[in-house]
Write an enzyme that holds these catalytic residues in place. Structure first.
Site, PDB file in Angstrom:
ATOM      1  CE  LYS A  18      81.708 111.024 -52.088  1.00 11.63           C
ATOM      2  NZ  LYS A  18      82.854 111.591 -52.797  1.00 11.63           N
ATOM      3  CG  ASP A  61      86.448 111.300 -52.313  1.00 11.96           C
ATOM      4  OD1 ASP A  61      86.693 110.609 -53.318  1.00 11.96           O
ATOM      5  OD2 ASP A  61      85.311 111.426 -51.818  1.00 11.96           O
TER       6      ASP A  61
END
Length: 489
Positions: A285, A321
């Site tokens: 990420k 997210d």
């Protein structure tokens, strides 16, 4: 059209006929009869050839030589005699290695000739030259099967399908799985898939039901847009399940596949040009931020992104997210986060998103990570954090516990919190496989309010789908499919 081929190695002719019927019912276009394996298992060549008249699909006959990890160790003349018998018996294709054909050329009378090359240790050398040699030897179909060492190798396989003649190109192993799932997009002449319960003839062959139903191999064309998820590990991911269902629901000509990636920058630099959108999961990420054209403000501040989408020709990195974490945390608390004490476990990309989301919502945030230096780095970058040593977690008091580690993933007996949970607290676990992790089970038993990881997974996935397509994702359909899959696993 890309042919879907099921490999069969039955030594019993009746079983071969039965399995061929199963392959046809499952949607296969042809079967590969691995005569070398059938003979090794005690089968009779003449009995197997006699069964060809009863097989319900076109037949590829392969007598793979031991030099390319087959079972044939006998005389080459005897092998050619068997190939000739297979040709007479009604085989549609025969598959022979280029290396042996070069030494002793041979052609079937009726069947078409597949010349093949296999490398079970790596990507081989000068694969375009191998294809050229096959064409020079008058192959009706050129087949290359190599072993990918990382997902970046996939582009070398893709480029072998050059439009100059039929080529079947595939990468073996888990890193190579996308080459099989995207065979229709790449215009590969064929791809292999295994029947339920079979191991297949090479590592990485997908189950035929998933290849046809989930990845819609028979609807793929060179115009089909490619999306996917990168991570390591990645086989557990439900992202292909939900996003392919969403594409299907909206009748969008796109396919979404899992990429097992070790070196994320190398993968994106090599393969990014033909990928329309990407999901990014552990541990990547933070790996691609410097390689996208721009990032959304949230992704920049968090220092991590889980999504790449295209704005015209430009690539944009985003983080879906954080908003999903905020919504899940509010559901766990049955109210707003302002003034609540939140403890975040994990300081990786997902942990960073959690900290930002909770801070923005007004929570007092503490963070713990097994490696303290990573938590310290996060605290320096984001500020306003209280660090908690992993060894001191049992003494912590909180309103909300948020697990952003991978502990518990496909491990129902593992938990990141082997301590007593306050009865009045709320617990949110980002792990969604299993459907109820040990942390969630323990929290329920302690009387805590809980939100499982599936909620976050679906929230962030729906936001990704909107960024990619400008369509609302069919969330109810996606949830039902996930519950069904996780309940079975």
């Amino acid at each position: 059209m890309t042919l879907v081929v099921v490999p069969l190695a039955e030594s019993d002719p009746n079983k071969l006929i039965e399995r061929c019927s199963q392959a046809r019912a499952a949607g296969a276009d042809a079967v590969e009869v691995r005569l070398d394996l059938a003979l090794k298992a005690g089968g009779s060549a003449e009995a197997i050839f006699s069964s060809f008249a009863w097989l319900s699909l076109p037949i590829i006959v392969t007598i793979r030589h031991a030099s390319e990890q087959g079972a044939w160790k006998g005389d080459e003349g005897a092998r050619l005699h068997l190939y000739a018998r297979a040709d007479t018996a009604g085989a549609a294709w025969v598959d022979r290695e280029l290396a042996h054909h070069t030494v002793r050329p041979w052609r079937p009378t009726r069947a078409k000739l597949i010349l093949s090359h296999h490398d079970f240790t790596g990507m081989g050398k000068d694969l375009p030259a191998v294809v050229s040699a096959m064409r020079a030897a008058r192959a009706d179909l050129c087949k290359i099967a190599v072993t990918a060492t990382d997902a970046a190798d996939l582009d070398r396989v893709r480029q072998l399908i050059d439009g100059k003649g039929p080529v079947a190109a595939m990468a073996m192993g888990e890193h190579g799985v996308p080459s099989r799932l995207l065979a229709g997009v790449w215009n590969s002449a064929l791809t292999f898939a295994r029947l339920p319960g079979d191991a297949g003839s090479a590592v990485g062959q997908p189950a035929i039901d998933e290849l046809i139903s989930l990845y819609r191999i028979k609807q793929q064309t060179t115009a089909t847009k490619v999306y996917g998820v990168i991570g390591s590990p990645i086989a557990h991911s439900l992202s292909p399940l939900v996003h392919n269902a969403a594409f299907s629901a909206h009748k969008i000509n796109a396919v979404y596949v899992p990429f097992l990636v070790t070196n994320a920058p190398a993968f994106w630099k090599t393969c990014g040009d033909w990928i329309q959108g990407l999901s990014i999961t552990i541990p990547h990420k933070q790996a691609l931020q410097a390689l996208v054209g721009s990032q959304d403000d949230l992704g920049k501040r968090i220092g991590a992104m889980n999504t790449i989408y295209r704005n015209g020709t430009a690539t944009v990195g985003a983080n879906t997210d954080a908003d999903a974490i905020r919504r899940c945390s509010e559901r766990a608390l049955c109210g707003e986060l302002r003034g609540k004490k939140a403890l975040v476990l994990g300081a990786g990309g997902a942990g960073r998103a959690a900290v930002c989301a909770l801070q923005d919502a007004g929570a007092e945030v503490a963070v713990a990570n097994r490696t303290l230096t990573r938590a310290e780095e996060l605290a320096r970058e984001l500020g306003g954090l209280r660090l908690v040593a992993w060894e001191a977690l049992a003494k912590e008091r909180f309103d909300l516990l948020v697990n952003m580690t991978s502990v518990g993933l496909k491990a129902p007996t593992e938990t990141p919190w082997p301590h007593k949970l306050p009865e009045s607290s709320a617990v949110f676990d980002s792990v969604y496989n299993p459907l109820e992790t040990k942390l969630i089970v323990d929290a329920k038993a302690a009387g805590c309010r809980v939100v499982p990881g599936l909620d976050m997974f679906l929230d962030q996935a729906c936001a990704q789908f909107k960024l990619w397509t400008n369509h609302e994702a069919p969330a109810d359909v996606m949830r039902a499919l996930c519950v069904q899959r996780l309940t079975k696993s």
